[in-house]
Write a protein that holds these residues in place. Structure first.
Motif, PDB file in Angstrom:
ATOM      1  N   GLY A 147       0.783  -1.228   0.000  1.00  0.00           N
ATOM      2  CA  GLY A 147       0.000   0.000   0.000  1.00  0.00           C
ATOM      3  C   GLY A 147       0.818   1.283   0.000  1.00  0.00           C
ATOM      4  O   GLY A 147       1.715   1.477  -0.818  1.00  0.00           O
ATOM      5  N   LEU A 148       0.487   2.178   0.926  1.00  0.00           N
ATOM      6  CA  LEU A 148       1.130   3.490   0.959  1.00  0.00           C
ATOM      7  C   LEU A 148       2.625   3.404   1.234  1.00  0.00           C
ATOM      8  O   LEU A 148       3.382   4.302   0.852  1.00  0.00           O
ATOM      9  N   LYS A 149       3.063   2.347   1.867  1.00  0.00           N
ATOM     10  CA  LYS A 149       4.500   2.136   2.055  1.00  0.00           C
ATOM     11  C   LYS A 149       5.183   1.997   0.689  1.00  0.00           C
ATOM     12  O   LYS A 149       6.238   2.581   0.439  1.00  0.00           O
ATOM     13  N   ASP A 150       4.559   1.242  -0.208  1.00  0.00           N
ATOM     14  CA  ASP A 150       5.091   1.102  -1.566  1.00  0.00           C
ATOM     15  C   ASP A 150       5.096   2.446  -2.296  1.00  0.00           C
ATOM     16  O   ASP A 150       6.025   2.761  -3.036  1.00  0.00           O
ATOM     17  N   GLY A 166      -5.262   1.377  10.223  1.00  0.00           N
ATOM     18  CA  GLY A 166      -6.391   1.166  11.114  1.00  0.00           C
ATOM     19  C   GLY A 166      -7.655   1.067  10.297  1.00  0.00           C
ATOM     20  O   GLY A 166      -7.621   1.092   9.066  1.00  0.00           O
ATOM     21  N   ASP A 167      -8.797   0.954  10.967  1.00  0.00           N
ATOM     22  CA  ASP A 167     -10.067   0.914  10.255  1.00  0.00           C
ATOM     23  C   ASP A 167     -10.301   2.253   9.563  1.00  0.00           C
ATOM     24  O   ASP A 167     -10.319   3.305  10.217  1.00  0.00           O
ATOM     25  N   ASP A 168     -10.441   2.224   8.263  1.00  0.00           N
ATOM     26  CA  ASP A 168     -10.747   3.413   7.447  1.00  0.00           C
ATOM     27  C   ASP A 168      -9.615   4.437   7.387  1.00  0.00           C
ATOM     28  O   ASP A 168      -9.841   5.584   6.984  1.00  0.00           O
ATOM     29  N   ILE A 169      -8.400   4.051   7.777  1.00  0.00           N
ATOM     30  CA  ILE A 169      -7.286   4.987   7.675  1.00  0.00           C
ATOM     31  C   ILE A 169      -5.965   4.238   7.505  1.00  0.00           C
ATOM     32  O   ILE A 169      -5.773   3.150   8.060  1.00  0.00           O
ATOM     33  N   GLU A 170      -5.077   4.809   6.703  1.00  0.00           N
ATOM     34  CA  GLU A 170      -3.732   4.284   6.498  1.00  0.00           C
ATOM     35  C   GLU A 170      -2.808   5.480   6.300  1.00  0.00           C
ATOM     36  O   GLU A 170      -3.144   6.412   5.581  1.00  0.00           O
ATOM     37  N   ILE A 171      -1.655   5.460   6.975  1.00  0.00           N
ATOM     38  CA  ILE A 171      -0.687   6.535   6.772  1.00  0.00           C
ATOM     39  C   ILE A 171       0.709   5.949   6.596  1.00  0.00           C
ATOM     40  O   ILE A 171       1.001   4.834   7.036  1.00  0.00           O
ATOM     41  N   ALA A 172       1.568   6.703   5.934  1.00  0.00           N
ATOM     42  CA  ALA A 172       2.976   6.337   5.778  1.00  0.00           C
ATOM     43  C   ALA A 172       3.767   7.628   5.782  1.00  0.00           C
ATOM     44  O   ALA A 172       3.331   8.635   5.217  1.00  0.00           O
ATOM     45  N   LEU A 173       4.926   7.630   6.438  1.00  0.00           N
ATOM     46  CA  LEU A 173       5.725   8.849   6.445  1.00  0.00           C
ATOM     47  C   LEU A 173       7.203   8.565   6.653  1.00  0.00           C
ATOM     48  O   LEU A 173       7.582   7.548   7.235  1.00  0.00           O
ATOM     49  N   THR A 174       8.009   9.459   6.131  1.00  0.00           N
ATOM     50  CA  THR A 174       9.444   9.484   6.383  1.00  0.00           C
ATOM     51  C   THR A 174       9.889  10.924   6.186  1.00  0.00           C
ATOM     52  O   THR A 174       9.069  11.801   5.920  1.00  0.00           O
ATOM     53  N   HIS A 175      11.184  11.190   6.360  1.00  0.00           N
ATOM     54  CA  HIS A 175      11.738  12.506   6.077  1.00  0.00           C
ATOM     55  C   HIS A 175      12.851  12.353   5.049  1.00  0.00           C
ATOM     56  O   HIS A 175      13.580  11.363   5.054  1.00  0.00           O
ATOM     57  N   SER A 176      12.972  13.345   4.174  1.00  0.00           N
ATOM     58  CA  SER A 176      14.000  13.325   3.128  1.00  0.00           C
ATOM     59  C   SER A 176      15.265  14.024   3.613  1.00  0.00           C
ATOM     60  O   SER A 176      15.207  15.003   4.349  1.00  0.00           O
ATOM     61  N   LYS A 177      16.410  13.490   3.180  1.00  0.00           N
ATOM     62  CA  LYS A 177      17.692  14.128   3.512  1.00  0.00           C
ATOM     63  C   LYS A 177      17.957  15.345   2.633  1.00  0.00           C
ATOM     64  O   LYS A 177      18.651  16.272   3.042  1.00  0.00           O
ATOM     65  N   SER A 178      17.419  15.317   1.402  1.00  0.00           N
ATOM     66  CA  SER A 178      17.839  16.330   0.428  1.00  0.00           C
ATOM     67  C   SER A 178      16.831  17.441   0.165  1.00  0.00           C
ATOM     68  O   SER A 178      17.220  18.566  -0.101  1.00  0.00           O
ATOM     69  N   ALA A 217      -4.483   8.008   3.566  1.00  0.00           N
ATOM     70  CA  ALA A 217      -5.690   7.566   2.864  1.00  0.00           C
ATOM     71  C   ALA A 217      -6.770   7.298   3.905  1.00  0.00           C
ATOM     72  O   ALA A 217      -6.525   6.598   4.890  1.00  0.00           O
ATOM     73  N   VAL A 218      -7.944   7.882   3.709  1.00  0.00           N
ATOM     74  CA  VAL A 218      -9.057   7.637   4.623  1.00  0.00           C
ATOM     75  C   VAL A 218     -10.278   7.208   3.817  1.00  0.00           C
ATOM     76  O   VAL A 218     -10.377   7.482   2.612  1.00  0.00           O
ATOM     77  N   LYS A 219     -11.185   6.536   4.494  1.00  0.00           N
ATOM     78  CA  LYS A 219     -12.464   6.162   3.888  1.00  0.00           C
ATOM     79  C   LYS A 219     -13.562   6.872   4.662  1.00  0.00           C
ATOM     80  O   LYS A 219     -13.686   6.698   5.870  1.00  0.00           O
ATOM     81  N   VAL A 220     -14.310   7.691   3.939  1.00  0.00           N
ATOM     82  CA  VAL A 220     -15.342   8.526   4.547  1.00  0.00           C
ATOM     83  C   VAL A 220     -16.692   8.128   3.988  1.00  0.00           C
ATOM     84  O   VAL A 220     -16.842   7.936   2.776  1.00  0.00           O
ATOM     85  N   GLU A 221     -17.672   8.014   4.862  1.00  0.00           N
ATOM     86  CA  GLU A 221     -19.004   7.656   4.396  1.00  0.00           C
ATOM     87  C   GLU A 221     -19.680   8.885   3.790  1.00  0.00           C
ATOM     88  O   GLU A 221     -19.716   9.951   4.404  1.00  0.00           O
ATOM     89  N   GLU A 222     -20.168   8.756   2.569  1.00  0.00           N
ATOM     90  CA  GLU A 222     -20.835   9.843   1.848  1.00  0.00           C
ATOM     91  C   GLU A 222     -19.985  11.119   1.869  1.00  0.00           C
ATOM     92  O   GLU A 222     -20.381  12.148   2.406  1.00  0.00           O
ATOM     93  N   PRO A 223     -18.778  11.053   1.280  1.00  0.00           N
ATOM     94  CA  PRO A 223     -17.879  12.213   1.323  1.00  0.00           C
ATOM     95  C   PRO A 223     -18.413  13.409   0.545  1.00  0.00           C
ATOM     96  O   PRO A 223     -19.125  13.246  -0.443  1.00  0.00           O
ATOM     97  N   VAL A 224     -18.054  14.580   1.014  1.00  0.00           N
ATOM     98  CA  VAL A 224     -18.405  15.823   0.319  1.00  0.00           C
ATOM     99  C   VAL A 224     -17.105  16.429  -0.223  1.00  0.00           C
ATOM    100  O   VAL A 224     -16.177  16.707   0.537  1.00  0.00           O
ATOM    101  N   PHE A 225     -17.047  16.579  -1.549  1.00  0.00           N
ATOM    102  CA  PHE A 225     -15.879  17.197  -2.173  1.00  0.00           C
ATOM    103  C   PHE A 225     -16.246  18.610  -2.605  1.00  0.00           C
ATOM    104  O   PHE A 225     -17.423  18.935  -2.770  1.00  0.00           O
ATOM    105  N   GLU A 226     -15.213  19.423  -2.815  1.00  0.00           N
ATOM    106  CA  GLU A 226     -15.474  20.820  -3.152  1.00  0.00           C
ATOM    107  C   GLU A 226     -15.701  21.049  -4.638  1.00  0.00           C
ATOM    108  O   GLU A 226     -15.912  22.171  -5.063  1.00  0.00           O
TER     109      GLU A 226
END
Length: 624
Positions: free
Chosen positions: A214-217, A237-249, A304-313
């Motif tokens: 997933g987001l790790k890839d 977790g349920d309805d959420i996934e995160i991945a993070l690191t910091h760049s050297k450059s 990445a999150v999963k939202v029920e009936e999302p509202v976009f702008e």
């Protein structure tokens, strides 16, 4: 008396109701954003592809079908899934009747990408050829349309094909002028689908796309292991996934954000909550009141999150507007913050080595900020003074931050060399969406320099201020940043120096597809009846053949030679842009070192080995 004053009568005859397809074709921007020719990733032709694939992804999310096949041959797009197939009695209605679809039942499509059932109908209306086939229970139903009008409805037939849906279409060239699909943009879209849907296999023109982690890839495909301060932190977790690191450059923050599988390139409430949650959690973990900018500097992250009936702008769904996770759920802010507080804090306690590496990175950012604080203050004062008296930036009215304006994706900044070129563009531009920033001569070669130079160099500082990207990309003011230089040696050199500046300090602008080169005509070929502008020798030869016997041929040597009346043709509806793209196999550091470093002999060898000489014959130039 009133009739004499108002001869334009307003009667029942003035009122008309549009068919669904007519409305989409007259107002396509309401449904797919801007049109474009395929040179930018948010052009309409890619939105059409995405809308069809989104339906396949929703089938996969429901547990129906693990493979999607996409082919694009010339302008024919075909998308085949192996889901449940559209109910055979509703095949025509689902793709041609507004307010008809399966996503109004929230039980069936609780967290789908599209909820209003407009997407595929928009594709149908904006295609001069559209075919849909559905296979269920060894039976097939198919129908064909042109511009949304049914042209063929096939009878139900027996078949041995696997169940699922197949959609083929050719976008209408009268709406999408001179368009072509760029594989780089299509592949990026498909990779994002696989990162967000582990277990899904996507084929594009025979090439396979698949993600195991997933987001790790996603992060590991976009930042090299050598450039990571620490290995990717991947939390789910349920309805959420995160991945993070910091760049050297890199200096700035870089985010990939998604809602229900949709790439929300403009962020939204979920990304705001993520940025806030990371800062709050790290402050508490280290028990230090760090500046938020020091914590987030050089971060590369995805959410990445999963939202029920999302509202976009907007219909193009580039920014999440929902404040809650669903009708009965917690707020997006609370949900994301609580997840990060628990999961990230636990991870850092269990991985003290990574916690130490992260702390050292934050402290380094703090030192660099303090070193820059004095010069930053001077630079801001200088920029403020310059903005009152300097005419480098001729701004436009609509910006990328104005997401509620239907033209916000058209916001463009032209970076020009010299006053003559900027004068032509300024006089012929669309003042609503096109701004001009004028350079004075050649910019500095910024390779190997620190961020300090951005503040010390007046032009770089003013350009950074014009883009409003000093702190992060949330406030980026223009969707398209276009380098507009002459097609000569000096112009090419200025292009290279500007690309170096962006790669060195703001690589995300290139990674996210915001940087372009303006293509302007090299020749004008005309006779008394017709004028043809040519962007290559091949086009020139074809134009000479078409307008023979003896057309007039003009060679444009610089942008300043093109009159404003002519220039409006090249930056309007028929604008030609070449995107600046990064090769995933090449690191930015190595790229800059080779082309802009002090290895002159290596570059000389490269030029000699790759030199191509093209000679024009006198006969061709004279048109005989």
């Amino acid at each position: 008396m009133l009739e004499e004053l108002n001869p334009n009568q307003y009667t029942e005859d003035n009122i008309r109701s549009l068919d669904w397809q007519e409305h989409i074709r007259i107002r396509p921007g309401m449904y797919i954003g801007k049109l474009g020719d395929g040179s930018t990733p948010d052009d309409g032709i890619y939105i059409l592809v995405k809308e069809v694939i989104d339906n396949c992804i929703d089938e996969f999310a429901m547990g129906a079908g693990k493979t999607i096949e996409v082919t694009i041959k010339d302008r024919l797009v075909t998308v085949r899934d192996y889901g449940r197939g559209i109910p055979l009695g509703k095949v025509v209605d689902v793709v041609s009747k507004m307010n008809t679809g399966g996503k109004y039942d929230s039980k069936a499509f609780k967290k789908s990408i599209g909820l209003n059932g407009v997407g595929t109908k928009a594709v149908n209306a904006l295609s001069n050829y559209f075919r849909v086939e559905s296979v269920r229970d060894n039976q097939q139903k198919a129908a064909e349309f042109s511009a949304g009008v049914l042209t063929l409805e096939e009878d139900l037939v027996e078949t041995t094909k696997r169940r699922g849906t197949k959609v083929s279409f050719i976008a209408d060239e009268t709406i999408f002028k001179n368009y072509k699909y760029r594989n780089e943009y299509v592949e990026k879209m498909l990779r994002n689908y696989t990162y967000l849907n582990r277990g899904l296999t996507l084929y594009y023109n025979g090439d396979k796309f698949y993600s195991e982690f997933g987001l790790k890839d996603l992060l590991e495909d976009n930042i090299t292991a050598e450039d990571m301060v620490y290995p990717v932190i991947h939390l789910e977790g349920d309805d959420i996934e995160i991945a993070l690191t910091h760049s050297k450059s890199q200096y700035s923050e870089e985010y990939y954000s998604f809602v229900n599988g949709q790439n929300t390139t403009q962020g939204g409430t979920h990304l705001g909550a993520f940025r806030e949650g990371v800062v709050r959690t790290l402050k508490e973990f280290y028990n230090k009141n760090f500046e938020a900018s020091d914590i987030r500097k050089s971060i590369v992250a995805a959410i990445a999150v999963k939202v029920e009936e999302p509202v976009f702008e907007s219909q193009t769904k580039t920014k999440l507007g929902s404040t809650d996770m669903g009708p009965k759920g917690p707020s997006v802010r609370t949900f994301v913050n609580d997840f990060i507080k628990t999961k990230l804090d636990n991870f850092l306690h269990k991985n003290p080595e990574i916690a130490d590496q992260l702390l050292r990175k934050i402290l380094q950012a703090e030192r660099e900020r303090k070193e820059l604080s004095g010069i930053r203050k001077l630079a801001k004062e200088r920029a403020k003074k310059a903005s009152l008296h300097n005419k480098k930036l001729r701004d436009c009215r609509v910006h990328l931050t104005d997401v509620k304006n239907p033209r916000y994706l058209e916001s463009t900044l032209f970076i020009t060399e010299g006053d003559s070129a900027s004068g032509s563009i300024t006089k012929s531009r669309d003042v609503n969406t096109q701004a001009v920033f004028s350079l004075r001569g050649k910019p500095l070669n910024s390779y190997g320099m620190t961020k300090k130079i951005v503040y010390e160099n007046e032009e770089f500082n003013l350009l950074q201020a014009a883009l409003d990207i000093e702190e992060d990309y949330e406030n980026l003011r223009y969707n398209n940043i276009v380098i507009a230089t002459d097609a000569d040696v000096d112009g090419m050199h200025i292009r290279l120096l500007l690309i170096t500046f962006f790669l060195q300090f703001f690589p995300e602008l290139i990674k996210e597809g915001h940087l372009y080169i303006l293509q302007t005509p090299l020749f004008r070929v005309r006779n008394k009846k017709e004028t043809i502008y040519c962007y290559s020798d091949e086009e020139r030869i074809n134009a000479i053949e078409k307008l023979k016997p003896k057309p007039e041929i003009t060679r444009f040597k610089g942008l300043g030679e093109i009159s404003p009346d002519e220039f409006k043709h090249f930056i309007g509806q028929d604008i030609r842009l070449d995107p600046v793209m990064l090769d995933k196999a090449m690191s930015i550091e190595k790229l800059l070192e080779f082309y802009m470093g002090k290895n002159t002999p290596d570059r000389q060898d490269f030029i000699i080995n790759n030199l191509k000489v093209e000679l024009d014959t006198a006969e061709e130039l004279l048109g005989s």
